[in-house]
Design a protein around this motif. Structure first.
Motif, PDB file in Angstrom:
ATOM      1  N   GLY A  73      63.336  54.659 -71.662  1.00  0.00           N
ATOM      2  CA  GLY A  73      61.918  55.159 -71.449  1.00  0.00           C
ATOM      3  C   GLY A  73      60.757  54.147 -71.367  1.00  0.00           C
ATOM      4  O   GLY A  73      59.552  54.231 -71.101  1.00  0.00           O
ATOM      5  N   GLY A  74      61.281  52.708 -71.906  1.00  0.00           N
ATOM      6  CA  GLY A  74      60.273  51.905 -71.877  1.00  0.00           C
ATOM      7  C   GLY A  74      59.963  51.278 -70.594  1.00  0.00           C
ATOM      8  O   GLY A  74      60.598  51.346 -69.514  1.00  0.00           O
ATOM      9  N   ASP A  75      58.766  50.709 -70.620  1.00  0.00           N
ATOM     10  CA  ASP A  75      58.102  49.911 -69.477  1.00  0.00           C
ATOM     11  C   ASP A  75      58.437  48.270 -69.392  1.00  0.00           C
ATOM     12  O   ASP A  75      58.072  47.878 -70.344  1.00  0.00           O
ATOM     13  CB  ASP A  75      56.691  50.054 -69.153  1.00  0.00           C
ATOM     14  N   VAL A  76      59.062  47.635 -68.284  1.00  0.00           N
ATOM     15  CA  VAL A  76      59.329  46.367 -68.410  1.00  0.00           C
ATOM     16  C   VAL A  76      58.674  45.607 -67.104  1.00  0.00           C
ATOM     17  O   VAL A  76      58.662  45.972 -66.114  1.00  0.00           O
ATOM     18  CB  VAL A  76      60.952  46.180 -68.289  1.00  0.00           C
ATOM     19  N   ARG A  77      57.863  44.368 -67.752  1.00  0.00           N
ATOM     20  CA  ARG A  77      57.502  43.486 -66.619  1.00  0.00           C
ATOM     21  C   ARG A  77      58.460  42.366 -66.434  1.00  0.00           C
ATOM     22  O   ARG A  77      58.851  41.789 -67.454  1.00  0.00           O
ATOM     23  CB  ARG A  77      56.046  42.853 -67.239  1.00  0.00           C
TER      24      ARG A  77
ATOM     25  N   SER B 105      61.515  30.726 -65.887  1.00  0.00           N
ATOM     26  CA  SER B 105      60.782  31.972 -66.069  1.00  0.00           C
ATOM     27  C   SER B 105      60.136  31.978 -67.147  1.00  0.00           C
ATOM     28  O   SER B 105      59.100  32.711 -67.261  1.00  0.00           O
ATOM     29  CB  SER B 105      62.055  33.149 -66.221  1.00  0.00           C
ATOM     30  N   GLY B 106      60.466  31.265 -68.428  1.00  0.00           N
ATOM     31  CA  GLY B 106      59.382  31.324 -69.420  1.00  0.00           C
ATOM     32  C   GLY B 106      58.297  30.501 -69.054  1.00  0.00           C
ATOM     33  O   GLY B 106      57.186  30.753 -69.684  1.00  0.00           O
ATOM     34  N   ASP B 107      58.411  29.538 -68.365  1.00  0.00           N
ATOM     35  CA  ASP B 107      57.137  28.701 -67.836  1.00  0.00           C
ATOM     36  C   ASP B 107      56.175  29.663 -67.037  1.00  0.00           C
ATOM     37  O   ASP B 107      55.065  29.799 -67.224  1.00  0.00           O
ATOM     38  CB  ASP B 107      57.498  27.504 -67.054  1.00  0.00           C
ATOM     39  N   VAL B 108      56.921  30.507 -66.120  1.00  0.00           N
ATOM     40  CA  VAL B 108      55.924  31.344 -65.460  1.00  0.00           C
ATOM     41  C   VAL B 108      55.576  32.626 -66.358  1.00  0.00           C
ATOM     42  O   VAL B 108      54.122  32.697 -66.077  1.00  0.00           O
ATOM     43  CB  VAL B 108      57.144  31.938 -64.417  1.00  0.00           C
ATOM     44  N   ALA B 109      56.205  32.908 -67.091  1.00  0.00           N
ATOM     45  CA  ALA B 109      55.637  33.970 -68.077  1.00  0.00           C
ATOM     46  C   ALA B 109      54.265  33.663 -68.964  1.00  0.00           C
ATOM     47  O   ALA B 109      53.450  34.099 -69.052  1.00  0.00           O
ATOM     48  CB  ALA B 109      56.806  34.572 -69.083  1.00  0.00           C
TER      49      ALA B 109
ATOM     50  N   GLY C   9      64.045  37.428 -50.593  1.00  0.00           N
ATOM     51  CA  GLY C   9      62.829  38.248 -50.562  1.00  0.00           C
ATOM     52  C   GLY C   9      61.749  37.050 -50.237  1.00  0.00           C
ATOM     53  O   GLY C   9      60.617  37.771 -50.042  1.00  0.00           O
ATOM     54  N   VAL C  10      61.672  36.172 -50.513  1.00  0.00           N
ATOM     55  CA  VAL C  10      60.437  34.885 -50.137  1.00  0.00           C
ATOM     56  C   VAL C  10      60.628  34.305 -48.924  1.00  0.00           C
ATOM     57  O   VAL C  10      60.118  33.300 -48.726  1.00  0.00           O
ATOM     58  CB  VAL C  10      60.191  34.188 -51.372  1.00  0.00           C
ATOM     59  N   GLY C  11      62.016  34.479 -48.204  1.00  0.00           N
ATOM     60  CA  GLY C  11      62.081  33.823 -46.922  1.00  0.00           C
ATOM     61  C   GLY C  11      62.735  32.576 -46.965  1.00  0.00           C
ATOM     62  O   GLY C  11      62.293  31.502 -46.138  1.00  0.00           O
ATOM     63  N   LEU C  12      63.475  32.124 -48.199  1.00  0.00           N
ATOM     64  CA  LEU C  12      63.975  30.726 -48.183  1.00  0.00           C
ATOM     65  C   LEU C  12      65.696  31.038 -47.811  1.00  0.00           C
ATOM     66  O   LEU C  12      66.153  32.024 -48.326  1.00  0.00           O
ATOM     67  CB  LEU C  12      63.881  30.476 -49.583  1.00  0.00           C
TER      68      LEU C  12
ATOM     69  N   GLU D 213      57.151  35.689 -58.159  1.00  0.00           N
ATOM     70  CA  GLU D 213      56.111  34.729 -59.037  1.00  0.00           C
ATOM     71  C   GLU D 213      56.786  33.360 -59.270  1.00  0.00           C
ATOM     72  O   GLU D 213      56.188  32.423 -59.216  1.00  0.00           O
ATOM     73  CB  GLU D 213      55.813  35.688 -60.499  1.00  0.00           C
ATOM     74  N   ILE D 214      58.060  33.431 -59.553  1.00  0.00           N
ATOM     75  CA  ILE D 214      58.619  32.157 -60.056  1.00  0.00           C
ATOM     76  C   ILE D 214      58.859  31.314 -58.828  1.00  0.00           C
ATOM     77  O   ILE D 214      58.779  29.988 -58.863  1.00  0.00           O
ATOM     78  CB  ILE D 214      59.997  32.183 -60.682  1.00  0.00           C
ATOM     79  N   TYR D 215      59.038  31.836 -57.633  1.00  0.00           N
ATOM     80  CA  TYR D 215      59.190  31.191 -56.277  1.00  0.00           C
ATOM     81  C   TYR D 215      58.064  30.632 -56.012  1.00  0.00           C
ATOM     82  O   TYR D 215      57.800  29.484 -55.669  1.00  0.00           O
ATOM     83  CB  TYR D 215      59.866  31.733 -55.140  1.00  0.00           C
ATOM     84  N   ASP D 216      56.933  31.424 -56.073  1.00  0.00           N
ATOM     85  CA  ASP D 216      55.422  30.905 -55.833  1.00  0.00           C
ATOM     86  C   ASP D 216      55.100  29.739 -56.739  1.00  0.00           C
ATOM     87  O   ASP D 216      54.648  28.828 -56.241  1.00  0.00           O
ATOM     88  CB  ASP D 216      54.393  31.929 -55.874  1.00  0.00           C
ATOM     89  N   PHE D 217      55.346  29.874 -57.811  1.00  0.00           N
ATOM     90  CA  PHE D 217      55.083  28.780 -58.925  1.00  0.00           C
ATOM     91  C   PHE D 217      56.009  27.561 -58.590  1.00  0.00           C
ATOM     92  O   PHE D 217      55.094  26.216 -58.469  1.00  0.00           O
ATOM     93  CB  PHE D 217      55.542  29.415 -60.210  1.00  0.00           C
TER      94      PHE D 217
END
Length: 277
Positions: free
Chosen positions: A193-197, A84-88, A238-241, A205-209
């Motif tokens: 109250g913080g916003d997280v990506r 996930s670090g690579d994708v980020a 979620g990605v059909g695998l 994203e990690i599966y597409d990568f």
């Protein structure tokens, strides 16, 4: 009752050509490789399969691959190590990145890791009070209480700092037990109250990568093996695998009734595997 068929590794090798395999809880824990996992991984690769280790680690795939080899896994037993670090890094270093080079980054991690900030050319902020953004890439909840993390995060939430969670794992394995993971800290930030990506499994994203890296055009030939319903199995679904839940790792001590509840409320795997060996 949901009935999930059990399967063997040999049967999976017959059915699929591309294997996305989780690291912690499938191949190893924090103490080392699971019995039989090194030879099992080599067996999959020797069968001519494409093997991608797919991990919710805030550190790079290169760093993790070297660590895996030190634990006794052969470098020839996998084709790629995607984190996930690579994708980020891929997303946050793009031309349309929401962050600017040289920004001050406050990182919550394990072992004082600031790898992502360094790769992105960001400056290290010592506190949230001086930061421009927040990265949550790891957890040391085995020694730092969630109340202490709350105090660390409160100034960032009050300032509405953008947060990037590069390890969505809710739990982590520590000394044979389970502790809150980086994902739990990110959820705490949201509660303030913080916003997280979120970047990593179960997000697309990690599966597409990984699919692009593995040149996997036919998703019917891809199988994901993991120990977490919330991350590995839900993400694959979620990605059909196709997916395989191993009964090691975070669910190793769960009862059948508890697993049934999770199958209904979170996700249902395609198969069950007692252990990756």
């Amino acid at each position: 009752m949901i009935t999930v068929p059990r399967i063997t590794l040999d049967a999976l090798i017959e059915l699929y050509d591309v294997f996305f395999i989780d690291q912690f809880g499938v191949l190893r824990d924090d103490r080392g490789a699971y019995d039989g996992s090194t030879s099992a991984l080599q067996r999959v690769k020797d069968a001519g399969k494409t093997v991608v280790i797919l991990s919710n680690s805030g550190r790079s795939g290169e760093y993790n691959a070297k660590r895996l080899v030190k634990l006794g896994f052969s470098a020839s037993s996998f084709d790629h190590f995607v984190t996930s670090g690579d994708v980020a890094f891929s997303i946050l270093s793009a031309a349309d990145s929401p962050i600017k080079s040289g920004a001050l980054c406050f990182t919550i991690s394990s072992g004082d890791d600031t790898n992502l900030a360094e790769r992105l050319g960001l400056k290290v902020a010592k506190t949230a009070l001086e930061a421009d953004l927040l990265v949550i890439s790891g957890s040391e909840a085995e020694r730092i209480s969630m109340d202490d993390y709350r105090q660390l995060l409160q100034p960032a939430a009050q300032r509405q700092l953008p947060c990037f969670c590069t390890n969505p794992d809710i739990h982590k394995l520590v000394g044979g037990s389970i502790a809150p993971g980086a994902g739990s800290i990110a959820k705490l930030y949201e509660s303030l109250g913080g916003d997280v990506r979120w970047l990593g499994k179960p997000y697309r994203e990690i599966y597409d990568f990984a699919l692009t890296l593995a040149s996997a055009a036919d998703r019917r030939q891809v199988v994901c093996i993991g120990d977490s319903l919330e991350h590995d199995i839900l993400g694959a679904q979620g990605v059909g695998l196709a997916s395989v839940l191993v009964q090691t790792g975070v669910l190793s001590s769960s009862t059948e009734a508890e697993r049934q509840d999770l199958f209904l409320s979170v996700a249902t795997p395609t198969y069950l595997l007692s252990a990756f060996r």
